[in-house]
Design an enzyme around this catalytic site. Structure first.
Site, PDB file in Angstrom:
ATOM      1  CB  CYS A   1     -20.286  -1.567  -2.156  1.00  0.00           C
ATOM      2  SG  CYS A   1     -18.824  -2.090  -1.267  1.00  0.00           S
TER       3      CYS A   1
ATOM      4  N   GLY B   1     -26.892   1.409   3.280  1.00  0.00           N
ATOM      5  CA  GLY B   1     -25.708   2.275   3.205  1.00  0.00           C
ATOM      6  C   GLY B   1     -24.486   1.720   2.715  1.00  0.00           C
TER       7      GLY B   1
ATOM      8  CD  GLU C   1     -13.329 -11.076  -2.615  1.00  0.00           C
ATOM      9  OE1 GLU C   1     -12.409 -11.524  -3.120  1.00  0.00           O
ATOM     10  OE2 GLU C   1     -14.395 -11.906  -2.369  1.00  0.00           O
TER      11      GLU C   1
ATOM     12  CB  THR D   1     -15.702  -2.973  -7.932  1.00  0.00           C
ATOM     13  OG1 THR D   1     -15.819  -4.065  -6.754  1.00  0.00           O
ATOM     14  CG2 THR D   1     -17.066  -2.725  -8.536  1.00  0.00           C
TER      15      THR D   1
ATOM     16  CG  ASP E   1      -2.185   0.923   1.083  1.00  0.00           C
ATOM     17  OD1 ASP E   1      -3.199   0.264   0.991  1.00  0.00           O
ATOM     18  OD2 ASP E   1      -1.999   2.200   1.191  1.00  0.00           O
TER      19      ASP E   1
HETATM   20  C1  UGA Z   1     -22.297  -5.501  -0.275  1.00  0.00           C
HETATM   21  C2  UGA Z   1     -22.720  -6.731  -0.805  1.00  0.00           C
HETATM   22  O1  UGA Z   1     -23.533  -7.763   0.137  1.00  0.00           O
HETATM   23  C3  UGA Z   1     -21.360  -7.630  -0.899  1.00  0.00           C
HETATM   24  O2  UGA Z   1     -21.782  -8.901  -1.533  1.00  0.00           O
HETATM   25  C4  UGA Z   1     -20.258  -6.901  -1.761  1.00  0.00           C
HETATM   26  O3  UGA Z   1     -19.142  -7.629  -1.778  1.00  0.00           O
HETATM   27  C5  UGA Z   1     -19.862  -5.642  -1.034  1.00  0.00           C
HETATM   28  O4  UGA Z   1     -21.234  -4.785  -0.910  1.00  0.00           O
HETATM   29  C6  UGA Z   1     -18.849  -4.545  -1.759  1.00  0.00           C
HETATM   30  O5  UGA Z   1     -19.186  -4.398  -2.990  1.00  0.00           O
HETATM   31  O6  UGA Z   1     -17.804  -4.666  -1.468  1.00  0.00           O
HETATM   32  P1  UGA Z   1     -21.852  -4.586   2.535  1.00  0.00           P
HETATM   33  O7  UGA Z   1     -21.629  -3.235   1.816  1.00  0.00           O
HETATM   34  O8  UGA Z   1     -20.724  -5.008   3.312  1.00  0.00           O
HETATM   35  O9  UGA Z   1     -21.856  -5.606   1.269  1.00  0.00           O
HETATM   36  O10 UGA Z   1     -23.184  -4.554   3.064  1.00  0.00           O
HETATM   37  P2  UGA Z   1     -24.562  -5.439   3.137  1.00  0.00           P
HETATM   38  O11 UGA Z   1     -24.591  -6.284   4.114  1.00  0.00           O
HETATM   39  O12 UGA Z   1     -24.874  -5.813   1.665  1.00  0.00           O
HETATM   40  O13 UGA Z   1     -25.570  -4.347   3.435  1.00  0.00           O
HETATM   41  C7  UGA Z   1     -25.719  -2.923   2.665  1.00  0.00           C
HETATM   42  C8  UGA Z   1     -26.933  -2.299   3.149  1.00  0.00           C
HETATM   43  O14 UGA Z   1     -28.104  -2.745   2.844  1.00  0.00           O
HETATM   44  C9  UGA Z   1     -26.860  -1.871   4.684  1.00  0.00           C
HETATM   45  O15 UGA Z   1     -27.087  -0.752   5.063  1.00  0.00           O
HETATM   46  C10 UGA Z   1     -27.860  -2.930   5.238  1.00  0.00           C
HETATM   47  O16 UGA Z   1     -28.290  -2.522   6.367  1.00  0.00           O
HETATM   48  C11 UGA Z   1     -28.962  -2.861   4.287  1.00  0.00           C
HETATM   49  N1  UGA Z   1     -29.996  -3.972   3.958  1.00  0.00           N
HETATM   50  C12 UGA Z   1     -29.473  -5.125   3.862  1.00  0.00           C
HETATM   51  C13 UGA Z   1     -31.293  -3.743   4.308  1.00  0.00           C
HETATM   52  O17 UGA Z   1     -31.719  -2.347   4.600  1.00  0.00           O
HETATM   53  N2  UGA Z   1     -32.350  -4.943   4.398  1.00  0.00           N
HETATM   54  C14 UGA Z   1     -31.770  -5.827   3.993  1.00  0.00           C
HETATM   55  O18 UGA Z   1     -32.414  -6.796   3.801  1.00  0.00           O
HETATM   56  C15 UGA Z   1     -30.343  -6.329   3.733  1.00  0.00           C
END
Ligand code: UGA
Length: 450
Positions: A275, A272, A161, A128, A35
């Site tokens: 990603c 939020g 990923e 990405t 890095d």
């Molecule tokens: C997301 C994807 O799920 C991963 O597969 C991907 O690799 C990642 O982005 C990325 O591109 O790096 P992440 O950002 O860690 O992962 O978060 P998530 O768990 O997907 O949640 C995203 C948002 O959706 C959160 O704010 C969560 O609270 C919200 N959410 C999720 C809901 O409001 N309802 C749900 O049923 C699920």
């Protein structure tokens, strides 16, 4: 280090890079973590993760101690390894389009580092990136700066990923699939061999495809998940206006249909994280350049933006005008299990509440330092959830932390000035909060109120 197939470099130690490097080192691969941020490297050298992720600290400590992970800011060390992952950031520009500067610089410097190398190495684009980036951007830069023929003496693959914050290590060790995008058989088979060595008999299904398809898989995946969230939030907003209806029951019922599935159907304040918004904007922008306007994806984003207003409407419904009202905000992280507030719904809701003249007392078990950077002095931060509730006119629960589930009616009633509670994450059973003025995303009024 001899650059045999058990050696790996990871360039860009952000979220994905660090978890990838830790995972490889934990399975005995000699891993070089690179890095440009010297401070970050020093921290990792001391076995400390520069970001919060369960299990990561312990893995880094062990890996550094065993010398399986060598953190460095010297990119030329990548030349001593066989497989080189590019995991640098791909932020958004102001118009939402993807900024490829870090990828371009990393490819250029990596190519120069590989110029003198005699043996074969494989470059893997894990960042990405919009479809076409591996072939149209990374490939020519690498070819020129390394003076090598891509596909012959230097391999190139796209390998997106799917790690989730908070469960990134488990996700890295047990993925549901591996996508390998390549134009030449040798690169694809070398990457397949690397993963076969890594996962052994637990090797997940591997999908071999073109680099462009692999790149699009990543966007399609995040766009679909985000759309699922905006879809259920749309149903929640309809449900909220119908006496006797609860969106959670609707979600449970439709989720039983295998064509729909139960996951990502939790209504809330909107998605939020670093990603979904970034990737949707990049995909919308990219589609626009291709001459296509993806209205579904635009509606997903618009619905998400509006969901914060829906939460604020619930608060106003209970408290009346917000001017000078004291609002307790429980939870700032974009989801539980992280200290990350990037694009968090809590920030959108707090900003709207502030605009309407409310005073905010906020609490989060992990994310206060990051939230402070975004919100500054406009918000007061409490030392725990109970102090946040002190003399509040209303409380709004924004993140689904387990410790907030333990708060009962008597805790709220004993601490707050007025008994108003908005459950934006559906943590609570409405029946148990009958002594309060209780409102929740996707919960219709009781038939008696109608
Ligand atoms: C997301 C994807 O799920 C991963 O597969 C991907 O690799 C990642 O982005 C990325 O591109 O790096 P992440 O950002 O860690 O992962 O978060 P998530 O768990 O997907 O949640 C995203 C948002 O959706 C959160 O704010 C969560 O609270 C919200 N959410 C999720 C809901 O409001 N309802 C749900 O049923 C699920």
């Amino acid at each position: 280090m001899k650059s045999g197939p058990g050696t790996v470099s990871v360039i860009g130690l952000g979220y994905v890079g660090l978890c990838t490097a830790a995972a490889f080192a934990s399975r005995g691969f000699k891993t070089v973590g690179i890095d440009i941020d010297v401070k970050r490297i020093e921290q990792i050298q001391h076995g400390r993760a520069p970001l919060y992720e369960p299990r990561l600290d312990g893995m880094l400590k062990r890996a550094v101690r065993k010398k399986l992970l060598v953190p460095t800011s010297d990119i030329s060390q990548a030349a001593s390894t066989h497989s080189i992952f590019l995991t640098v950031g791909t932020p958004s520009r102001n118009d939402g389009s993807i900024d490829l500067t870090y990828i371009e610089t990393a490819a250029e410097e990596l190519g120069r580092a590989l110029r003198q190398k005699q043996s074969y190495s494989l470059v893997i684009v894990k960042s990405t990136v919009i479809p076409g980036t591996t072939n149209k951007t990374v490939k020519p830069i690498l070819a020129k700066s390394s003076s090598k023929t891509i596909g012959v003496d230097l391999g190139l693959c796209s390998n997106p990923e799917f790690l989730k914050e908070g469960t990134a290590i488990v996700d890295a060790l047990h993925p549901d699939k591996i996508i390998i995008g390549s134009d030449d058989k040798k690169s694809a088979s070398k990457l397949k061999q690397l993963y076969t060595r890594f996962y052994g008999k637990n090797l997940p299904p591997i999908i071999l495809t073109s680099p462009e398809t692999a790149e699009l898989v990543k966007y399609a995946s995040n766009a679909f998940l985000a759309t699922k969230v905006s879809f259920i939030n749309t149903i929640a907003n309809i449900a909220q206006a119908i006496p006797g209806v609860d969106v959670n029951h609707v979600a449970e019922a439709i989720g039983r249909d295998p064509r729909i599935g139960p996951l990502f159907l939790k209504a809330g304040p909107g998605y939020g994280g670093s990603c979904f918004h970034k990737d949707l904007q990049a995909l919308i922008n990219f589609s626009g350049e291709l001459g296509y306007s993806p209205i579904l994806l635009k509606a997903t984003e618009e619905t998400n933006e509006q969901q914060a207003e829906k939460v604020v409407e619930l608060v106003e419904k209970l408290t009346g005008p917000l001017e000078k009202k004291r609002i307790a905000v429980l939870g700032l992280a974009f989801k539980k299990g992280t200290d990350d507030v990037r694009e968090a719904a809590s920030l959108r809701v707090v900003r709207l509440l502030l605009k309407k003249g409310a005073r905010i007392l906020a609490y989060d078990p992990l994310a206060v330092p990051n939230a402070r950077k975004s919100l500054g002095e406009s918000v007061e931060f409490a030392k725990d959830e109970r102090s946040a509730l002190n003399a509040a006119d209303c409380c709004v629960v924004m993140t689904e932390w387990n410790q907030f589930r333990e708060l009962q009616t008597k805790d709220y009633l004993g601490l707050m000035r007025a008994p108003n509670l908005v459950d934006a994450r559906r943590l609570y059973d409405p029946k148990e909060y009958g002594a309060m003025n209780f409102a929740a995303v996707g919960l219709g009024p009781t038939r008696n109120d109608f």
